[in-house]
Design a protein around this motif. Sequence first.
Motif, mmCIF file in Angstrom:
data_model
loop_
_atom_site.group_PDB
_atom_site.id
_atom_site.type_symbol
_atom_site.label_atom_id
_atom_site.label_comp_id
_atom_site.label_asym_id
_atom_site.label_seq_id
_atom_site.Cartn_x
_atom_site.Cartn_y
_atom_site.Cartn_z
ATOM 1 N N LYS A 60 -4.790 14.631 -10.654
ATOM 2 C CA LYS A 60 -6.004 14.676 -9.593
ATOM 3 C C LYS A 60 -6.216 13.313 -9.076
ATOM 4 O O LYS A 60 -6.508 13.039 -8.051
ATOM 5 N N LYS A 61 -6.321 12.606 -10.164
ATOM 6 C CA LYS A 61 -6.501 10.777 -9.938
ATOM 7 C C LYS A 61 -5.419 10.504 -8.965
ATOM 8 O O LYS A 61 -5.722 9.697 -8.010
ATOM 9 N N SER A 62 -4.256 10.868 -9.232
ATOM 10 C CA SER A 62 -3.051 10.358 -8.271
ATOM 11 C C SER A 62 -3.320 10.566 -6.936
ATOM 12 O O SER A 62 -3.085 9.886 -5.995
ATOM 13 N N HIS A 63 -3.712 12.016 -6.794
ATOM 14 C CA HIS A 63 -3.942 12.578 -5.186
ATOM 15 C C HIS A 63 -5.172 11.874 -4.811
ATOM 16 O O HIS A 63 -5.080 11.445 -3.600
ATOM 17 N N GLU A 64 -6.220 11.434 -5.637
ATOM 18 C CA GLU A 64 -7.314 10.707 -4.824
ATOM 19 C C GLU A 64 -6.745 9.307 -4.444
ATOM 20 O O GLU A 64 -7.033 8.567 -3.667
ATOM 21 N N ILE A 65 -5.598 8.718 -5.288
ATOM 22 C CA ILE A 65 -5.200 7.216 -4.853
ATOM 23 C C ILE A 65 -4.636 7.509 -3.618
ATOM 24 O O ILE A 65 -4.380 6.504 -2.846
ATOM 25 N N VAL A 66 -3.585 8.627 -3.538
ATOM 26 C CA VAL A 66 -2.828 8.877 -2.300
ATOM 27 C C VAL A 66 -3.942 9.051 -1.164
ATOM 28 O O VAL A 66 -3.559 8.612 0.094
ATOM 29 N N ASP A 67 -5.011 9.629 -1.405
ATOM 30 C CA ASP A 67 -6.054 9.906 0.132
ATOM 31 C C ASP A 67 -6.327 8.614 0.266
ATOM 32 O O ASP A 67 -6.765 8.440 1.517
ATOM 33 N N GLU A 68 -6.885 7.849 -0.674
ATOM 34 C CA GLU A 68 -7.526 6.537 -0.216
ATOM 35 C C GLU A 68 -6.749 5.651 0.289
ATOM 36 O O GLU A 68 -7.063 4.835 1.192
ATOM 37 N N ALA A 69 -5.420 5.528 -0.137
ATOM 38 C CA ALA A 69 -4.491 4.819 0.378
ATOM 39 C C ALA A 69 -4.131 5.249 1.725
ATOM 40 O O ALA A 69 -3.816 4.434 2.590
ATOM 41 N N LEU B 205 0.802 -1.197 0.092
ATOM 42 C CA LEU B 205 -0.026 0.171 -0.110
ATOM 43 C C LEU B 205 0.862 1.311 -0.262
ATOM 44 O O LEU B 205 0.579 2.234 -0.734
ATOM 45 N N ASN B 206 1.908 1.275 0.775
ATOM 46 C CA ASN B 206 2.897 2.446 0.549
ATOM 47 C C ASN B 206 3.460 2.575 -0.667
ATOM 48 O O ASN B 206 3.652 3.888 -1.112
ATOM 49 N N ILE B 207 3.912 1.352 -1.387
ATOM 50 C CA ILE B 207 4.338 1.418 -2.557
ATOM 51 C C ILE B 207 3.563 2.110 -3.686
ATOM 52 O O ILE B 207 3.729 2.837 -4.412
ATOM 53 N N ILE B 208 2.066 1.735 -3.568
ATOM 54 C CA ILE B 208 1.290 2.257 -4.435
ATOM 55 C C ILE B 208 1.009 3.784 -3.938
ATOM 56 O O ILE B 208 1.140 4.506 -5.044
ATOM 57 N N ARG B 209 1.122 4.182 -2.762
ATOM 58 C CA ARG B 209 1.054 5.549 -2.672
ATOM 59 C C ARG B 209 2.236 6.475 -2.974
ATOM 60 O O ARG B 209 2.102 7.306 -3.520
ATOM 61 N N GLY B 210 3.324 5.881 -2.898
ATOM 62 C CA GLY B 210 4.639 6.507 -3.399
ATOM 63 C C GLY B 210 4.537 6.572 -5.028
ATOM 64 O O GLY B 210 4.890 7.682 -5.358
ATOM 65 N N LEU B 211 4.179 5.711 -5.693
ATOM 66 C CA LEU B 211 4.082 5.687 -7.205
ATOM 67 C C LEU B 211 3.015 6.733 -7.756
ATOM 68 O O LEU B 211 3.070 7.437 -8.572
ATOM 69 N N ALA B 212 1.735 6.863 -6.679
ATOM 70 C CA ALA B 212 0.972 7.613 -7.020
ATOM 71 C C ALA B 212 1.352 9.084 -6.832
ATOM 72 O O ALA B 212 1.256 9.882 -7.880
#
Length: 501
Positions: free
Chosen positions: A324-333, A302-309
């Motif tokens: 914008k989509k990347s920020h949403e991924i970070v928030d959900e993560a 999950l941290n890796i996904i957050r970092g990639l986003a």
Amino acid sequence: MDLARRNLVLYSLLASVWALVVVWQAEEHYRVREAAKTNLSNRSKDIANTVSACLRGMRFRSGAVLQERIVPVLDELVNGRTNELVKSSELLALVLLNASNESVAEAGRPIDLSQQDIAQQGERWGQRTVVFVHPVDLGTMSPEGATNPTVILPPIPRDFHPGPPPSSHPDPAAKTQIETNIASAHPHPPPFRRGEPRRPPWLRNLSDEEYQSLMEKRALHGLAIAMSTESFDAASTRDLYLRSIIVLLATVSALGTGVAWRSLMKSSDLQIRLVRASELNTHLKEMNLAAAGLAHETRNPLNIIRGLAQMISKQPETSPEIAKKSHEIVDEADKVAAQLNEFINYSRPREVRRASLVLNSVVNEVVRTLSYDLEEKKITLQVQGDSLQIEADEQLLRQALFNLLLNAVQAVNGAGNIQIVASRKSAAEAALEVRDNGPGVPPERRAEIFKPYFTTQKTGTGLGLAVVQQIVLAHGWEIECLPNQPQGAIFRITHLKIAQG
């Protein structure tokens, strides 16, 4: 089904044994009563035989007995205190009867002889007395072979004189006649039948028909004996008490056995359930550890996904939409990570390391941690109460206070008021309260608010208060949710141990 069948068989067996005991004791009581009745009847027969023997000793050759001689004997049997045949006051009355069951001679209290059951059964049982009627066979044989019944002669009139005084009859013939008259009035009267009957002098004025009717009425036919049933009632009552005690013991034994069997079955069932619960608890612990390990391992990808986003959103060639989509991924993560952290924190074993600490210092440190949220939402927080030194695990206490204050901040949701109050309840115990003026908790939800994943907030995992309850119980404290007047809720922790010295 097998257990229910075994219970039915055992209860039926207990009921059958109890019923057998009751029937047995009822039959035994009936047997004792009948034996007591027989004993009383045998004593009446002994009395009848005694009266018959007295009559045989008193009667003349013709079968006549003077009433003046038999009545004192009957009185002595009824009222005598040296009688060995019956107990004192047991014999109440004796009545000599003719063929019509009429009294010829009697002693003692009056007896009602008009009852039909006396003539048919020979006895009548009353509430306190019993009357027995026995036949009296005292017939005598005449010289010609005829049977003459025993007759109770009527009493001699007081004004009767057998003849003039001897001085008024100087001749020998008159003297002989007087002696003959006296003899006929006493032990040797002439026979009543055969030719010209020789009657007692005081009955010679009667005609033959009147004399014959009188002799028939005074001929003995039976003996009525009235006896007290006091001894019978006492023996029956004692036996009834004994049988009642036996039945009561049998009832208690049957009920006790049934209750013991039911308790045994419940205990066996409870043991089986405890074994199953222990197995399930062990399985749940294993699942809990597995889930905690899975949650811990999930945080890394999950941290890796957050970092990639985050990297994608920072690339120069990234379009605004992708950023914008990347920020949403970070928030959900971040949300998923926060939930995983709370779950791991909830599933972690609570090992309490007690130490002496100042309660106000811990409270002030937690308040400083949440100072940014309090200023942002314009929430007023007040710390009140006594300065106390308690025994607790500092890290766990901070976590519990943090969760309670965070729950209050979320409940007030701006422009609210929160109070932290510490108070001494006794020399050894203290209490800590966190009060807010938010919407409060409905009464039907106050018992469920400490359950995992139960929440009244739109945001939150529902594990914060569950973690607080874990920490409180691990310390041996208690926590409850109460209404705050006029609005809000109070979370009160009690039984905090005050440090000595």
